[in-house]
Design an enzyme around this catalytic site. Sequence first.
Site, PDB file in Angstrom:
ATOM      1  N   ARG A 177      12.760 -92.254  23.383  1.00 34.74           N
ATOM      2  CA  ARG A 177      12.776 -93.565  24.035  1.00 34.74           C
ATOM      3  C   ARG A 177      13.536 -94.540  23.134  1.00 34.74           C
ATOM      4  NH1 ARG A 177       6.689 -94.851  25.904  1.00 34.74           N
ATOM      5  NH2 ARG A 177       7.737 -96.244  27.339  1.00 34.74           N
ATOM      6  N   PRO A 178      14.847 -94.362  23.011  1.00 37.94           N
ATOM      7  CA  PRO A 178      15.626 -95.218  22.110  1.00 37.94           C
ATOM      8  C   PRO A 178      15.670 -96.655  22.622  1.00 37.94           C
ATOM      9  CG  PRO A 178      17.082 -93.888  23.468  1.00 37.94           C
ATOM     10  CD  PRO A 178      15.688 -93.397  23.736  1.00 37.94           C
TER      11      PRO A 178
ATOM     12  N   ARG B 101      -6.219 -96.186  23.632  1.00 41.96           N
ATOM     13  CA  ARG B 101      -5.071 -97.100  23.573  1.00 41.96           C
ATOM     14  C   ARG B 101      -4.861 -97.790  24.913  1.00 41.96           C
ATOM     15  NH1 ARG B 101       0.111 -94.294  22.637  1.00 41.96           N
ATOM     16  NH2 ARG B 101       0.816 -96.389  23.126  1.00 41.96           N
TER      17      ARG B 101
ATOM     18  N   VAL C   5      11.600 -88.640  34.226  1.00 45.80           N
ATOM     19  CA  VAL C   5      11.716 -89.843  33.404  1.00 45.80           C
ATOM     20  C   VAL C   5      11.758 -89.484  31.919  1.00 45.80           C
ATOM     21  CG1 VAL C   5      10.649 -92.046  32.795  1.00 45.80           C
ATOM     22  CG2 VAL C   5      10.569 -91.230  35.172  1.00 45.80           C
TER      23      VAL C   5
ATOM     24  N   LYS D 170      -2.438-103.154  30.995  1.00 44.53           N
ATOM     25  CA  LYS D 170      -1.903-103.093  29.638  1.00 44.53           C
ATOM     26  C   LYS D 170      -0.399-103.321  29.636  1.00 44.53           C
ATOM     27  CE  LYS D 170      -0.950 -99.035  27.676  1.00 44.53           C
ATOM     28  NZ  LYS D 170       0.290 -98.869  26.878  1.00 44.53           N
ATOM     29  N   ASN D 171       0.303-102.684  30.575  1.00 38.51           N
ATOM     30  CA  ASN D 171       1.765-102.761  30.605  1.00 38.51           C
ATOM     31  C   ASN D 171       2.287-104.104  31.092  1.00 38.51           C
ATOM     32  OD1 ASN D 171       1.946-100.168  29.605  1.00 38.51           O
ATOM     33  ND2 ASN D 171       2.170 -99.223  31.614  1.00 38.51           N
TER      34      ASN D 171
ATOM     35  N   ARG E  18       4.943 -98.665  20.335  1.00 30.81           N
ATOM     36  CA  ARG E  18       6.289 -98.914  20.824  1.00 30.81           C
ATOM     37  C   ARG E  18       6.460-100.317  21.390  1.00 30.81           C
ATOM     38  NH1 ARG E  18      10.929 -96.808  22.224  1.00 30.81           N
ATOM     39  NH2 ARG E  18      12.005 -97.741  23.992  1.00 30.81           N
TER      40      ARG E  18
ATOM     41  N   ASP F  69      18.397 -98.431  22.475  1.00 30.71           N
ATOM     42  CA  ASP F  69      19.820 -98.743  22.635  1.00 30.71           C
ATOM     43  C   ASP F  69      20.074 -99.695  23.802  1.00 30.71           C
ATOM     44  OD1 ASP F  69      19.767 -96.783  20.767  1.00 30.71           O
ATOM     45  OD2 ASP F  69      21.252 -95.472  21.695  1.00 30.71           O
TER      46      ASP F  69
END
Length: 417
Positions: free
Chosen positions: A121-122, A398, A328, A22-23, A92, A124
Amino acid sequence: MGEFVVRGGRRLDGTVRIHGAKNAALPIMAASVLASSPVTLEGVPRLRDVDVMIQVLTALGAEVAWQGRTLVIDPRGINQYVIPQELMQKMRASIFVIGPLLARLGHAVAVQPGGCSIGDRPIDIHIYGFSQMGAEVEESDMGTRLDGQLKPASIHLIYPSVGATENLMMAAARTPGETRIRNAAMEPEIVDLAQFLEKMGATVRGAGTSDIRIVGKPELEGVTHTIIPDRIEAATFALAAAATGGHVVLQNCIAEHLPGLVGRLRDVGVEVVEKEGDVLEVTAPEKYRATPISLHTGPYPGFATDMQAQFMAFLLRVPGVHIISERVFENRLGHARELRRMGAQIVADQRVALIYGGKPLFGGEVRALDLRAGAALVIAGLFAQGETVIHDREVIERGYEDLDGRLRVVGADIQPR
């Protein structure tokens, strides 16, 4: 929301074929935006998150169709650069299309993505990288707007973010000249994306290391690509086998993508054998000797945060006092509370958990707080006494295709409802 009903006490035994990652699939699907002709992706898992990414691409103007287990994406009609807010809030990974849109159209508009409950989990780091490449950034109540023709740049990430590394790689692939990403993430999914971008015509060097160089081209071609196996899914099935004293053969499993896990399983007496053709054989003892385990999560090649919850569930089978430190995400030990509902002896705060293994678990009603936490509860239910009802089944789906059906094939008593 649905449920999984698990009746414990059955030993897993059989063969499981690991699906595509998936990732890896999600950023590569997003990278199809860069192509000037159709992209064919083989081995894409049929998951809820993949369905959302298909909706994102379709909303932008792409044509997407399944052909069996192959996904064909025709990006030639893409003419929209505003990612629908409702889709951004669902998942996300929808943030991955920002880089490709910016490189292709010169514009991208997005809101802070949703679909995650494991901590802050910004985006930025993503935005910083794009600004280094010359994008103009405008923040408003409507979200973040990026504009401008990108230029090659040297970018040093403050943290080896997987998502930011991938987003910047995609943007750089269609930006003429050499872009350098330092302190880059090193996960296998990064390497898979790099191989895809190279097939399309970009030059990528250093993927899998902390220093990646991308030489972009103004136009990239559509190609055919096969998604790598899902290392997190492989770890989940390996840990399920180990937790039940089982024997499972994992096909389409790359052992090199599981640093730390294989060694720790061997440390407690699980026999793990690598065989030809990307096959991993896992054979667990009926009982475990007392073996205290201590680990902390970290960026690859450290112990993956996405394996932490499942490993915690497995440690409940191993006598001894174990320590897990989550380095993390700041809010990724919520499953400890759910495991305690089943009788687990765990003391945990937001970052560190003390696990007293070797004690019996009992079925109960629990909730999947996030994708991997839900997988951990399934593992716990497989060896707990009695019946476990896991609420919010859709959260688990998911990231795992037909998890219950594949577990039943190897002997588990699990049913959806």
